[in-house]
Design a protein around this motif. Structure first.
Motif, PDB file in Angstrom:
ATOM      1  N   LEU A  31       0.698  -9.096 -63.529  1.00 58.15           N
ATOM      2  CA  LEU A  31       1.221  -8.231 -62.337  1.00 58.15           C
ATOM      3  C   LEU A  31       0.652  -8.343 -61.307  1.00 58.15           C
ATOM      4  O   LEU A  31      -0.673  -8.726 -60.562  1.00 58.15           O
ATOM      5  N   ASP A  32       1.914  -8.769 -60.817  1.00 62.80           N
ATOM      6  CA  ASP A  32       1.742  -9.233 -59.440  1.00 62.80           C
ATOM      7  C   ASP A  32       2.209  -8.605 -58.498  1.00 62.80           C
ATOM      8  O   ASP A  32       3.834  -7.858 -58.355  1.00 62.80           O
ATOM      9  N   ALA A  33       1.957  -8.899 -57.178  1.00 61.22           N
ATOM     10  CA  ALA A  33       2.896  -8.425 -55.933  1.00 61.22           C
ATOM     11  C   ALA A  33       2.273  -8.649 -54.299  1.00 61.22           C
ATOM     12  O   ALA A  33       1.047  -9.379 -54.911  1.00 61.22           O
ATOM     13  N   SER A  34       3.091  -8.800 -53.073  1.00 60.87           N
ATOM     14  CA  SER A  34       2.453  -9.532 -52.071  1.00 60.87           C
ATOM     15  C   SER A  34       1.278  -8.967 -51.889  1.00 60.87           C
ATOM     16  O   SER A  34       1.648  -7.541 -51.717  1.00 60.87           O
ATOM     17  N   ALA A  35       0.880  -9.216 -50.583  1.00 61.77           N
ATOM     18  CA  ALA A  35      -0.223  -8.438 -50.540  1.00 61.77           C
ATOM     19  C   ALA A  35       0.272  -7.397 -49.061  1.00 61.77           C
ATOM     20  O   ALA A  35      -0.478  -6.277 -49.591  1.00 61.77           O
ATOM     21  N   GLU A  36       0.993  -7.366 -48.827  1.00 60.79           N
ATOM     22  CA  GLU A  36       2.202  -6.647 -48.188  1.00 60.79           C
ATOM     23  C   GLU A  36       2.313  -5.150 -48.104  1.00 60.79           C
ATOM     24  O   GLU A  36       1.714  -4.189 -48.692  1.00 60.79           O
ATOM     25  N   ILE A  37       2.779  -5.351 -49.821  1.00 61.20           N
ATOM     26  CA  ILE A  37       3.431  -4.637 -50.493  1.00 61.20           C
ATOM     27  C   ILE A  37       2.136  -3.951 -51.231  1.00 61.20           C
ATOM     28  O   ILE A  37       2.123  -2.221 -51.322  1.00 61.20           O
ATOM     29  N   ARG A  38       1.444  -4.617 -51.531  1.00 60.14           N
ATOM     30  CA  ARG A  38       0.158  -4.179 -51.967  1.00 60.14           C
ATOM     31  C   ARG A  38      -1.268  -3.168 -51.242  1.00 60.14           C
ATOM     32  O   ARG A  38      -1.383  -1.850 -51.539  1.00 60.14           O
ATOM     33  N   ALA A  39      -0.743  -3.433 -50.167  1.00 64.42           N
ATOM     34  CA  ALA A  39      -1.480  -2.755 -49.257  1.00 64.42           C
ATOM     35  C   ALA A  39      -0.905  -1.233 -48.926  1.00 64.42           C
ATOM     36  O   ALA A  39      -1.790  -0.516 -49.203  1.00 64.42           O
ATOM     37  N   GLU A  40       0.274  -1.424 -49.366  1.00 70.43           N
ATOM     38  CA  GLU A  40       1.747  -0.532 -48.661  1.00 70.43           C
ATOM     39  C   GLU A  40       1.279   1.294 -49.645  1.00 70.43           C
ATOM     40  O   GLU A  40       0.346   1.923 -49.208  1.00 70.43           O
ATOM     41  N   ARG A  41       0.491   0.352 -50.656  1.00 68.36           N
ATOM     42  CA  ARG A  41       0.979   1.380 -52.127  1.00 68.36           C
ATOM     43  C   ARG A  41      -0.410   1.731 -51.880  1.00 68.36           C
ATOM     44  O   ARG A  41      -0.277   2.690 -52.294  1.00 68.36           O
ATOM     45  N   ARG A  42      -2.151   1.245 -51.750  1.00 64.61           N
ATOM     46  CA  ARG A  42      -2.479   1.671 -51.998  1.00 64.61           C
ATOM     47  C   ARG A  42      -3.359   2.637 -50.944  1.00 64.61           C
ATOM     48  O   ARG A  42      -3.909   3.651 -50.740  1.00 64.61           O
ATOM     49  N   PHE A  43      -2.265   1.953 -49.893  1.00 67.44           N
ATOM     50  CA  PHE A  43      -2.223   2.845 -48.417  1.00 67.44           C
ATOM     51  C   PHE A  43      -1.869   4.602 -48.583  1.00 67.44           C
ATOM     52  O   PHE A  43      -2.234   5.678 -48.568  1.00 67.44           O
ATOM     53  N   ARG A  44      -0.619   4.234 -49.614  1.00 71.13           N
ATOM     54  CA  ARG A  44      -0.039   5.998 -49.774  1.00 71.13           C
ATOM     55  C   ARG A  44      -0.671   6.427 -50.681  1.00 71.13           C
ATOM     56  O   ARG A  44      -1.570   7.753 -50.853  1.00 71.13           O
ATOM     57  N   GLU A  45      -1.513   5.323 -51.420  1.00 71.77           N
ATOM     58  CA  GLU A  45      -2.388   6.448 -53.110  1.00 71.77           C
ATOM     59  C   GLU A  45      -4.147   6.808 -51.925  1.00 71.77           C
ATOM     60  O   GLU A  45      -4.044   8.033 -52.554  1.00 71.77           O
ATOM     61  N   ARG A  46      -4.024   5.994 -50.889  1.00 70.24           N
ATOM     62  CA  ARG A  46      -5.274   6.916 -50.308  1.00 70.24           C
ATOM     63  C   ARG A  46      -4.672   8.171 -49.678  1.00 70.24           C
ATOM     64  O   ARG A  46      -5.537   8.614 -49.760  1.00 70.24           O
ATOM     65  N   LEU A  47      -4.052   7.950 -48.921  1.00 74.78           N
ATOM     66  CA  LEU A  47      -3.488   9.230 -48.134  1.00 74.78           C
ATOM     67  C   LEU A  47      -3.416  10.466 -49.323  1.00 74.78           C
ATOM     68  O   LEU A  47      -3.719  11.929 -48.858  1.00 74.78           O
ATOM     69  N   ALA A  48      -2.797   9.940 -50.354  1.00 76.90           N
ATOM     70  CA  ALA A  48      -2.418  11.460 -51.440  1.00 76.90           C
ATOM     71  C   ALA A  48      -3.436  11.551 -51.941  1.00 76.90           C
ATOM     72  O   ALA A  48      -4.158  12.833 -52.090  1.00 76.90           O
ATOM     73  N   GLN A  49      -4.786  11.418 -52.290  1.00 75.63           N
ATOM     74  CA  GLN A  49      -5.806  11.571 -53.096  1.00 75.63           C
ATOM     75  C   GLN A  49      -6.987  11.876 -52.001  1.00 75.63           C
ATOM     76  O   GLN A  49      -8.459  12.330 -52.510  1.00 75.63           O
ATOM     77  N   LYS A  50      -6.984  11.234 -50.802  1.00 72.27           N
ATOM     78  CA  LYS A  50      -7.403  12.418 -49.624  1.00 72.27           C
ATOM     79  C   LYS A  50      -9.295  12.008 -50.089  1.00 72.27           C
ATOM     80  O   LYS A  50      -9.720  12.967 -50.258  1.00 72.27           O
TER      81      LYS A  50
END
Ligand code: DC
Length: 224
Positions: free
Chosen positions: A139-158
């Motif tokens: 499973l692949d994705a561009s670095a920008e999209i991956r960073a955005e996904r991790r960012f949203r995850e971290r925001l949600a996880q606090k």
């Protein structure tokens, strides 16, 4: 049956693996969590990660296990948010590059998985840990999209009181991508017999629909 998934951070591996585990009743093995647990223990116990003998002894001192949802227990205690801290993020790639640690982690994963239906994900699951897996996905994705996904995850996880910064996350992802590709043992590669999926423009549901069809077809084929 073994389902093996590899790919870079943020490619969607853990979400998809968790969905497979829930829908098909498989055990979920998140191998990155085990490297993170070893890194966390090294930080907690002041073990220098450059000292490979001390790191090997650290792994031997503890008992590691998986919960069905892919979470790791160390000596019976659940480790969750602490595995996602910036301190762990900063050195986990280096820890996971130590060949002896990789051998220890692989043997823990194989022994927990023995005789079970398992979906496992990481960087070398399709190539090293389970090279005979019935289903292999990359499973692949561009670095920008991956960073955005991790960012949203971290925001949600606090996980920390300091709010995450997308720029820092992108830099860390790129640094880890580079280290993962250069590892002498267990480098991230696309296995020849893996199905490659670029998830950049797909929702998780769309990715899962593709993966679900692949699994159903393989399971039906296996029963013929
Ligand atoms: O999937 P993750 O980002 O939580 O993984 C944490 C680190 O562990 C990552 O930098 C790469 C490494 N890793 C690895 O080398 N091999 C694996 N099978 C899984 C993870």
């Amino acid at each position: 049956m073994k389902v093996a998934i590899d790919g870079p951070a943020g490619g969607g591996k853990s979400t998809i693996a968790r969905m497979i585990a829930e829908n098909f009743g498989f055990l979920y093995i998140n191998s990155g969590n085990l490297y993170r647990a070893v890194t966390y223990l090294a930080l907690q116990e002041d073990v220098c990660w450059q000292d490979s003998q001390a790191m090997i002894a650290l792994v031997q001192r503890h008992h590691f296990d998986y919960r069905p949802d892919g979470a790791v227990e160390v000596d019976g205690k659940l480790l969750a948010g602490e595995l996602r801290s910036p301190q762990v993020d900063a050195i986990v790639s280096q820890v996971s590059a130590i060949p002896e640690i990789r051998a220890q982690v692989n043997s823990i994963i194989r022994s927990i998985s023995e005789g079970k239906d398992v979906v496992s994900e990481g960087r070398d699951i399709t190539t090293v840990v389970f090279p005979d897996a019935e289903i292999k996905l990359y499973l692949d994705a561009s670095a920008e999209i991956r960073a955005e996904r991790r960012f949203r995850e971290r925001l949600a996880q606090k996980v920390s009181d300091i709010p995450p910064r997308i720029e820092d996350i992108r830099k860390n992802i790129e640094m880890r991508d580079a280290l993962d590709a250069q590892k002498t043992v267990g480098a991230l590669k696309i296995a020849q017999d893996a199905i490659y999926l670029d998830t950049s423009d797909l929702t998780i549901q769309q990715v899962y629909e593709k993966v679900y069809k692949i699994l159903r077809a393989r399971i039906a084929h296996g029963r013929k």
